[in-house]
Write a protein that holds these residues in place. Structure first.
Motif, PDB file in Angstrom:
ATOM      1  N   ASP A 193     -57.252 -25.610  73.149  1.00 16.80           N
ATOM      2  CA  ASP A 193     -56.911 -24.725  72.378  1.00 16.80           C
ATOM      3  C   ASP A 193     -54.980 -23.777  72.731  1.00 16.80           C
ATOM      4  N   VAL A 194     -54.175 -23.794  72.107  1.00 20.30           N
ATOM      5  CA  VAL A 194     -52.891 -23.143  72.463  1.00 20.30           C
ATOM      6  C   VAL A 194     -52.929 -22.080  72.791  1.00 20.30           C
ATOM      7  N   LEU A 195     -52.856 -21.225  73.699  1.00 20.77           N
ATOM      8  CA  LEU A 195     -52.797 -19.739  73.827  1.00 20.77           C
ATOM      9  C   LEU A 195     -51.026 -19.820  74.142  1.00 20.77           C
ATOM     10  N   THR A 196     -50.583 -17.988  73.314  1.00 16.91           N
ATOM     11  CA  THR A 196     -49.375 -17.357  73.731  1.00 16.91           C
ATOM     12  C   THR A 196     -49.071 -15.768  74.921  1.00 16.91           C
ATOM     13  N   ILE A 219     -45.908 -27.027  81.427  1.00 19.75           N
ATOM     14  CA  ILE A 219     -46.850 -26.338  81.640  1.00 19.75           C
ATOM     15  C   ILE A 219     -47.192 -25.606  83.314  1.00 19.75           C
ATOM     16  N   ASP A 220     -47.117 -24.432  83.825  1.00 19.76           N
ATOM     17  CA  ASP A 220     -46.596 -24.667  84.869  1.00 19.76           C
ATOM     18  C   ASP A 220     -48.239 -23.917  85.733  1.00 19.76           C
ATOM     19  N   GLY A 261     -42.445 -16.638  74.336  1.00 18.18           N
ATOM     20  CA  GLY A 261     -43.497 -16.427  75.404  1.00 18.18           C
ATOM     21  C   GLY A 261     -43.825 -17.710  76.073  1.00 18.18           C
ATOM     22  N   GLU A 262     -44.704 -17.121  77.124  1.00 16.69           N
ATOM     23  CA  GLU A 262     -45.488 -18.231  77.818  1.00 16.69           C
ATOM     24  C   GLU A 262     -46.937 -19.170  76.984  1.00 16.69           C
ATOM     25  N   ILE A 263     -46.906 -20.082  77.679  1.00 12.65           N
ATOM     26  CA  ILE A 263     -47.163 -21.418  76.758  1.00 12.65           C
ATOM     27  C   ILE A 263     -49.163 -21.540  78.093  1.00 12.65           C
ATOM     28  N   THR A 264     -49.510 -21.304  77.647  1.00 14.33           N
ATOM     29  CA  THR A 264     -51.128 -21.659  78.095  1.00 14.33           C
ATOM     30  C   THR A 264     -52.279 -22.531  77.474  1.00 14.33           C
TER      31      THR A 264
END
Length: 255
Positions: free
Chosen positions: A145-148, A129-130, A227-230
């Motif tokens: 919750d996991v978003l991409t 996680i950035d 892609g990026e995970i948030t």
């Protein structure tokens, strides 16, 4: 006259003997009673395999005589005594009926390993996680919750960024090396220093471990490569309901 003296002396010696005998018997009785005084202690209500996270259902209370108490046994006075053992990890197998010993259990830690935190039939997926604040703001046992976020080619809008919620209500089982161990004195100098050092780490060292089903593990692996995970942190009092969400693209900012 001599016979009277002898008789009197015999009576005195007899009385002394009775007194000493009485004291000796009472001493033996006290020692016997002391060794057999029952104490309430915590024992295993079932066989507990090695490296298991202990739950309340694994603990019961038994009355055991003092002479049979094991070293470092756990006395039971209130339910708070069980709370000290719950979520600890046993370093050796514990058989049903065996006394719980504090020398056989430790808090969750990096040395114990992450697998002890994974619920049955689930898997652990580690996500980098950035975010510099994630170590302090997201904790083990939180839910997220996991978003991409990824780039896509829209048929009419051209190249756009898309965000999609791929998983909801996911259990966090570790944040970097924090497996959820309870600190008895969170403000002690050494532990406070460790927290400050952890907060000052570079963002590329931060990761969050999530407990997911095997199918969800596939989804996360695909999302990571796409892609990026948030992560979106859920309320502690969330009702666990899942919301139907449609993917959004960056063109919404241009409309």
């Amino acid at each position: 006259m001599e016979s009277k003296k002898i008789l009197l002396l015999s009576i005195i010696v007899g009385i002394i003997g009775v007194v000493f005998g009485y004291l000796y018997i009472n001493k033996l009785k006290d020692n016997y009673i002391k060794g057999w005084t029952p104490k309430k202690v915590l024992v295993a209500s079932k066989d507990i395999p090695i490296r298991t996270k202990i739950t309340r259902s694994m603990l019961s209370v038994e009355l055991i005589p003092e002479r049979y108490l094991t070293p470092k046994h756990v006395l039971y006075n209130t339910e708070l005594d069980k709370d000290k053992i719950v979520n600890q990890i046993n370093l050796v197998p514990i058989l049903k009926g065996q006394q719980i010993s504090t020398t056989d259990i430790v808090p969750p830690s990096q040395e114990v390993g992450l697998s002890v935190n994974i619920p049955p039939m689930m898997r652990a997926v580690v996500l980098p996680i950035d975010s510099v604040d994630v170590v302090d703001l997201i904790k083990p046992n939180d839910r997220v919750d996991v978003l991409t976020i990824f780039n896509a080619q829209h048929p009419t809008k051209g190249k756009v960024k898309v965000v999609s919620t791929v998983l909801q209500n996911v259990l966090v089982i570790a944040v970097s090396k924090d497996l959820g161990a309870v600190e008895e004195d969170p403000d002690s100098g050494s532990k406070k220093k460790k927290r400050e050092e952890k907060s000052s780490k570079n963002t590329d060292e931060v990761n969050v471990s999530l407990a997911v089903t095997p199918e969800e593990a596939q989804i996360l692996s695909l999302a990571k490569s796409h892609g990026e995970i948030t992560l979106s942190l859920r309320s502690y009092n969330d009702n666990n309901e899942k919301v139907t969400l449609k993917p959004l693209d960056s063109s919404i900012f241009l409309s």
